[in-house]
Scaffold this active site. Structure first.
Site, PDB file in Angstrom:
ATOM      1  N   LYS A 165       0.833  -1.147  -0.123  1.00 42.40           N
ATOM      2  CA  LYS A 165      -0.129  -0.116  -0.052  1.00 42.40           C
ATOM      3  C   LYS A 165       0.812   1.188  -0.006  1.00 42.40           C
ATOM      4  CE  LYS A 165      -1.571   3.088   2.156  1.00 42.40           C
ATOM      5  NZ  LYS A 165      -1.496   4.543   1.558  1.00 42.40           N
ATOM      6  N   GLY A 180      -4.410   3.327  -2.233  1.00 38.45           N
ATOM      7  CA  GLY A 180      -5.521   3.697  -1.473  1.00 38.45           C
ATOM      8  C   GLY A 180      -4.902   4.709  -0.166  1.00 38.45           C
ATOM      9  N   GLY A 212      -4.348   5.893   3.765  1.00 36.55           N
ATOM     10  CA  GLY A 212      -3.850   5.130   4.909  1.00 36.55           C
ATOM     11  C   GLY A 212      -4.647   4.713   5.736  1.00 36.55           C
ATOM     12  N   PRO A 213      -5.605   5.627   6.360  1.00 42.30           N
ATOM     13  CA  PRO A 213      -6.786   5.003   7.519  1.00 42.30           C
ATOM     14  C   PRO A 213      -7.531   3.939   6.931  1.00 42.30           C
ATOM     15  CG  PRO A 213      -6.218   7.413   7.387  1.00 42.30           C
ATOM     16  CD  PRO A 213      -5.797   6.942   6.088  1.00 42.30           C
ATOM     17  N   GLY A 255      -4.410   1.145   4.008  1.00 39.55           N
ATOM     18  CA  GLY A 255      -3.344   0.819   5.113  1.00 39.55           C
ATOM     19  C   GLY A 255      -3.733   0.123   6.332  1.00 39.55           C
ATOM     20  N   GLU A 312       9.842   1.909  10.255  1.00 33.14           N
ATOM     21  CA  GLU A 312      10.997   2.892   9.906  1.00 33.14           C
ATOM     22  C   GLU A 312      10.376   4.261  10.138  1.00 33.14           C
ATOM     23  OE1 GLU A 312      13.206   5.133   9.011  1.00 33.14           O
ATOM     24  OE2 GLU A 312      12.962   4.965   6.840  1.00 33.14           O
ATOM     25  N   CYS A 362      13.958  11.373   6.091  1.00 38.31           N
ATOM     26  CA  CYS A 362      13.833  11.132   7.518  1.00 38.31           C
ATOM     27  C   CYS A 362      15.199  11.120   8.221  1.00 38.31           C
ATOM     28  CB  CYS A 362      13.203   9.770   7.629  1.00 38.31           C
ATOM     29  SG  CYS A 362      13.942   8.422   6.679  1.00 38.31           S
ATOM     30  N   GLU A 375      10.380  16.677  14.161  1.00 40.48           N
ATOM     31  CA  GLU A 375      10.466  16.242  12.963  1.00 40.48           C
ATOM     32  C   GLU A 375       9.618  17.399  11.760  1.00 40.48           C
ATOM     33  OE1 GLU A 375       9.677  12.681  10.790  1.00 40.48           O
ATOM     34  OE2 GLU A 375      11.328  12.568  10.050  1.00 40.48           O
TER      35      GLU A 375
HETATM   36  P1  NAP Z   1       2.056   8.659   7.245  1.00 41.37           P
HETATM   37  O1  NAP Z   1       0.712   9.115   7.514  1.00 41.37           O
HETATM   38  O2  NAP Z   1       2.758   8.030   8.396  1.00 41.37           O
HETATM   39  O3  NAP Z   1       2.223   8.005   5.841  1.00 41.37           O
HETATM   40  C1  NAP Z   1       2.999   6.840   5.627  1.00 41.37           C
HETATM   41  C2  NAP Z   1       2.127   5.824   5.078  1.00 41.37           C
HETATM   42  O4  NAP Z   1       1.312   5.253   5.834  1.00 41.37           O
HETATM   43  C3  NAP Z   1       1.271   6.196   3.851  1.00 41.37           C
HETATM   44  O5  NAP Z   1       1.123   5.205   2.906  1.00 41.37           O
HETATM   45  C4  NAP Z   1      -0.007   6.349   4.573  1.00 41.37           C
HETATM   46  O6  NAP Z   1      -1.072   6.390   3.754  1.00 41.37           O
HETATM   47  C5  NAP Z   1      -0.147   5.219   5.746  1.00 41.37           C
HETATM   48  N1  NAP Z   1      -0.997   5.635   6.583  1.00 41.37           N
HETATM   49  C6  NAP Z   1      -1.445   6.660   7.344  1.00 41.37           C
HETATM   50  N2  NAP Z   1      -2.535   6.176   7.873  1.00 41.37           N
HETATM   51  C7  NAP Z   1      -2.546   5.143   8.297  1.00 41.37           C
HETATM   52  C8  NAP Z   1      -3.062   3.896   9.228  1.00 41.37           C
HETATM   53  N3  NAP Z   1      -4.037   4.646  10.014  1.00 41.37           N
HETATM   54  N4  NAP Z   1      -2.830   2.665   9.198  1.00 41.37           N
HETATM   55  C9  NAP Z   1      -1.941   2.333   8.140  1.00 41.37           C
HETATM   56  N5  NAP Z   1      -1.226   2.944   7.092  1.00 41.37           N
HETATM   57  C10 NAP Z   1      -1.391   4.322   7.333  1.00 41.37           C
HETATM   58  O7  NAP Z   1       2.939  10.114   6.853  1.00 41.37           O
HETATM   59  P2  NAP Z   1       2.526  11.352   6.102  1.00 41.37           P
HETATM   60  O8  NAP Z   1       1.088  11.592   6.550  1.00 41.37           O
HETATM   61  O9  NAP Z   1       2.727  10.999   4.438  1.00 41.37           O
HETATM   62  O10 NAP Z   1       3.541  12.442   6.600  1.00 41.37           O
HETATM   63  C11 NAP Z   1       3.287  12.851   7.788  1.00 41.37           C
HETATM   64  C12 NAP Z   1       4.752  13.222   8.667  1.00 41.37           C
HETATM   65  O11 NAP Z   1       5.222  12.030   8.848  1.00 41.37           O
HETATM   66  C13 NAP Z   1       5.621  14.100   7.595  1.00 41.37           C
HETATM   67  O12 NAP Z   1       5.535  15.203   7.817  1.00 41.37           O
HETATM   68  C14 NAP Z   1       6.811  13.617   8.307  1.00 41.37           C
HETATM   69  O13 NAP Z   1       7.217  14.016   9.377  1.00 41.37           O
HETATM   70  C15 NAP Z   1       6.689  11.984   8.543  1.00 41.37           C
HETATM   71  N6  NAP Z   1       7.254  11.029   7.502  1.00 41.37           N
HETATM   72  C16 NAP Z   1       8.416  10.489   7.876  1.00 41.37           C
HETATM   73  C17 NAP Z   1       8.764   9.599   6.852  1.00 41.37           C
HETATM   74  C18 NAP Z   1       9.834   8.745   7.047  1.00 41.37           C
HETATM   75  O14 NAP Z   1      10.579   8.413   6.172  1.00 41.37           O
HETATM   76  N7  NAP Z   1      10.422   8.840   8.523  1.00 41.37           N
HETATM   77  C19 NAP Z   1       8.143   9.562   5.592  1.00 41.37           C
HETATM   78  C20 NAP Z   1       7.078  10.297   5.312  1.00 41.37           C
HETATM   79  C21 NAP Z   1       6.279  11.165   6.331  1.00 41.37           C
HETATM   80  P3  NAP Z   1      -1.406   8.085   3.093  1.00 41.37           P
HETATM   81  O15 NAP Z   1      -0.514   8.174   2.074  1.00 41.37           O
HETATM   82  O16 NAP Z   1      -2.739   7.827   2.748  1.00 41.37           O
HETATM   83  O17 NAP Z   1      -1.422   8.854   4.365  1.00 41.37           O
END
Ligand code: NAP
Ligand code: MG
Length: 462
Positions: free
Chosen positions: A170, A201, A203-204, A207, A245, A279, A369
């Site tokens: 996903k 799709g 995340g919530p 995912g 990660e 990250c 972050e």
């Molecule tokens: P995120 O929400 O954690 O997204 C990462 C992945 O998880 C995406 O595929 C996301 O789908 C999915 N996801 C979101 N909610 C989920 C849930 N409840 N259950 C399962 N999967 C879920 O991160 P983001 O919203 O893209 O970014 C927010 C912040 O996260 C950034 O500003 C940054 O600080 C941090 N971030 C860190 C990294 C890293 O490499 N460490 C990478 C990205 C972001 P969707 O795409 O639909 O949200």
């Protein structure tokens, strides 16, 4: 790359269960460039069933044959590298040269490394009167973010396939086209049906359904610490393997003996690269009080040179988030020496390369972050102070140490609570384990350490 309107499941593009779609937006001009289906729990279930059905066959495939498929996959990625770079640029907004070298180049190297490891890894060893077999964990649910869209997919799928696992992916909602391109490459490489499956799709919805699916044996997640904690809790409750990660707030420690101009310029470039959406970026620069003012001047000049050439951040949401952090930094009393909250362009999700001086270690911009092109320069008095500040966050993903004497820099690096440290600008190594201490995560990616995440041991005694 033209968007596919289905899911890649069991070796073919199949219609999604529902009718909802996700718009893909180009962050440079805010135009919609494609639509992909928004997966439902039903799509996830179909994909997991396909992965489960394919598992026994793929697990029993000799490692040399799995290696051959990974070599073929690497070759397809090489053949399509321009298309990969253009696709990442279109949906992430990164400048094309960076997409070519990093977003396309690194996953090619990683896929190649796993083609080699699959062929050479000791899946069987003798320990005293036992034979220990390394067996694949099973069906992997992979959830990836948008910041290095292909790298993060390959860093999970390649070792999983090398190990003999099957996968449901996903990808991030913001960068699904790169994921579709990867699925096409898997198909072209002749990987058997069901071994790799893609469900685009939200995340919530998709995912979460994948993370909670009872027939997924291992959840491998890269993204925010907030979502990672929930996924870890869900996996823990189901006694399921999990790899996380997560975020970082890494320190770039410039020791008094360092080549200051080099350390500062490389440090600024590291933070601005990919518009700060990395990250492992060294978003806190730690400078000895004797050289502090000089470092601030160098950093401000270096950041100002980038202008809008770093490219936008990924989305309007991310832009608003980064700008609110910049405003918070000002409100908390840090001194803005480059950039600021105003966007350098009227259109697109641009953020000015921003540098804060006089940042104290405990303020928000030094702790959280930001995931944007924002650097905080922090003053330290002596080595003990530098260690305390460097280790003074909940994170521990990466870091850098600069010093004239390499042994001194290494000794300092050994005191950091973090998963990887670059000494005097050491290069990225796709075979070195990548992962975090503390709340930066659980598990390691890349190289043989990354492969072992997808294996479990069975010992036979004789
Ligand atoms: P995120 O929400 O954690 O997204 C990462 C992945 O998880 C995406 O595929 C996301 O789908 C999915 N996801 C979101 N909610 C989920 C849930 N409840 N259950 C399962 N999967 C879920 O991160 P983001 O919203 O893209 O970014 C927010 C912040 O996260 C950034 O500003 C940054 O600080 C941090 N971030 C860190 C990294 C890293 O490499 N460490 C990478 C990205 C972001 P969707 O795409 O639909 O949200
Ligand atoms: Mg999200």
């Amino acid at each position: 790359m033209k968007a596919q309107d289905g899911m890649y499941i069991d070796g073919a593009w199949r219609p999604a269960a529902g009718a909802d779609t996700i718009e893909v937006v180009n962050p440079v001009d805010e135009q919609v460039i494609g639509r992909v289906p928004a997966g439902t729990p039903e799509d996830v279930d179909t994909a997991v069933r396909a992965a489960r059905a394919a598992f026994p066959g793929w697990a029993a495939t000799p490692p040399a044959e799995r290696a051959a498929k990974l070599t073929a996959l690497r070759d397809v990625l090489v053949a399509r590298k321009d298309e990969i770079a253009e696709t990442v640029t279109a949906e992430l907004g990164s400048p094309l040269p960076f997409s070519q070298t990093v977003h396309a180049g690194v996953p090619i190297a990683v896929a190649g490394s796993y083609a080699e490891l699959a062929a050479t890894y000791p899946f069987e060893e003798k320990v005293g009167n036992s034979t220990v077999y390394q067996e694949p964990v099973g069906v992997v649910g992979a959830i990836t973010p948008w910041n290095y869209p292909l790298h993060q997919i390959v860093a999970k799928v390649a070792p999983a396939l090398a190990a003999g696992c099957t996968v449901v992916l996903k990808p991030a909602e913001d960068t699904p086209l790169t994921a579709q391109l990867f699925a096409e490459a898997v198909a072209e490489a002749g990987v058997p049906a069901g071994v790799f499956n893609l469900v685009t799709g939200l995340g919530p919805v998709a995912g979460q359904a994948l993370a909670e699916h009872p027939d997924v044996d291992l959840v491998s997640f890269t993204g925010s610490t907030a979502v990672g904690k929930r996924i870890g809790a869900t996996a823990g409750a189901a006694v399921k393997r999990v790899a996380l990660e997560l975020g970082g707030k890494s320190a770039n420690v410039i020791l008094p003996s360092a080549d200051l101009a080099k350390a500062v310029n490389v440090g600024v470039a590291n933070v601005m690269s990919n518009s700060g959406q990395t990250c492992s970026a060294w978003t806190r620069m730690l400078v000895h009080t004797a050289r502090y003012d000089e470092a601030v001047e160098l950093a401000a000049a270096a950041a100002a040179k980038y202008g809008d050439r770093i490219g936008p951040v990924v989305s309007a949401k991310q832009q608003a988030r980064v700008r609110s952090y910049i405003e918070k930094g000002v409100a908390e009393g840090a001194r803005l020496v480059a950039g600021g909250p105003e966007s350098p362009r009227d259109q697109g999700y641009f953020v000015s390369p921003t540098v804060f001086a006089d940042v104290t270690p405990d303020v928000t911009i030094a702790q959280e972050e930001i995931f944007g092109p924002v650097l905080s320069i922090i003053r330290y008095e002596d080595e003990e102070d530098a260690v305390r500040i460097a280790n003074g966050t909940v994170y521990g993903l990466a870091g850098a140490v600069w010093g004239d004497d390499e042994a001194e820099a290494v000794a300092f690096a050994r005191r950091l609570d973090t998963g990887q440290v670059d000494i005097n600008g050491g290069r990225f190594n796709p075979l070195a384990p990548f992962g975090g201490y503390k709340q930066s995560g659980v598990g390691r990616e890349l190289g043989s350490h990354g492969l072992s995440e997808y294996l479990q041991t069975k010992s036979l005694q004789f």
